[in-house]
Design an enzyme around this catalytic site. Structure first.
Site, PDB file in Angstrom:
ATOM      1  N   ASP A   1       0.811  -1.161   0.018  1.00  0.00           N
ATOM      2  CA  ASP A   1       0.024   0.077   0.170  1.00  0.00           C
ATOM      3  C   ASP A   1       0.895   1.159  -0.040  1.00  0.00           C
ATOM      4  O   ASP A   1       2.179   1.023   0.188  1.00  0.00           O
ATOM      5  CB  ASP A   1      -0.900  -0.076   1.280  1.00  0.00           C
TER       6      ASP A   1
ATOM      7  N   ASP B   1      -0.224   5.124   0.877  1.00  0.00           N
ATOM      8  CA  ASP B   1      -0.086   5.775   2.137  1.00  0.00           C
ATOM      9  C   ASP B   1       0.062   5.220   3.415  1.00  0.00           C
ATOM     10  O   ASP B   1      -0.762   4.333   3.576  1.00  0.00           O
ATOM     11  CB  ASP B   1      -1.406   6.693   1.952  1.00  0.00           C
TER      12      ASP B   1
END
Length: 223
Positions: free
Chosen positions: A9, A11
């Site tokens: 991922d 952020d």
């Protein structure tokens, strides 16, 4: 076990743009006279832009049409994109950079699995766009986490089965997506300790031991 690839991922894992998201949603909400605070913002983590907007509009004093919602989402994104221009390679921690290099040197493929449509912009701003073997983001998916589509497509680009990949996530929705997609996962940040995560980590560099087979599943959280 040894993994052939790691799907990250973006952020909260590779870098942190939470504050930029908050500022952008806050500006949009304030202009509309809608109450918005950090508690509401915490519900938006790992959620698509339109789904995030629906959460914010729970506090609205009127009903918005589909066209108005699209306009609000576009307004937020434009504010957010302008804020992202403040990012630089200084937003990439030495721990993350060193670990990514170590994985690549070991022949492990690395990919991004993010619901954000701004993932490529962020990666370019912090100087690591060319490091990744695959990028699956909001531009090539139709269903956001906790649907596993973004990770499944990343694995597909890499030409690997989910079982050969480790997903790294900081949100419970992402861990759920990995689990439902047949991936092992490492939970960090807010997802550290998630029961569905294969591993829990505190420091990013812990991934090296996991990926290279030096740490067993469900190993202890490193202090």
């Amino acid at each position: 076990m040894n993994y052939q690839a790691v799907i990250f991922d973006l952020d909260g894992v590779i870098c942190h743009t939470d504050n930029y998201h908050y500022q952008a949603w806050k500006q949009m909400a304030d202009r509309e006279g809608i109450y918005f605070d950090e508690s509401i913002n915490s519900r938006l983590r790992g959620v698509s832009r339109m789904a995030s907007l629906e959460i914010i509009l729970e506090r609205a004093q009127r009903t918005y049409t589909a066209a108005e919602k699209e306009a609000l989402a576009a307004e937020k994104n434009e504010i957010y994109r302008q804020l992202l221009m403040n990012m630089s390679p200084a937003d990439l921690s030495q721990d993350v950079a060193a670990t990514l290099r170590q994985l690549k040197d070991a022949g492990v493929k690395i990919a991004i699995g993010s619901s954000s449509r701004n993932a490529k912009t962020i990666l370019r701003q912090i100087g690591i766009f060319d490091w990744f073997d695959a990028i699956s983001d909001g531009e090539n998916i139709t269903r956001s986490k906790p649907d596993p589509e973004v990770f499944v497509k990343a694995a597909g680009i890499l030409g690997l089965a989910p079982s050969a990949c480790l997903v790294v996530e900081d949100a419970d929705a992402g861990i759920r997506a990995a689990h439902d997609g047949g991936f092992h996962s490492a939970g960090m940040g807010d997802a550290c300790g998630n029961d569905e995560a294969t591993y829990s980590i505190i420091a990013f560099h812990e991934l090296s031991d996991i990926v290279l087979g030096k740490r067993m599943q469900n190993g202890p959280v490193t202090e």
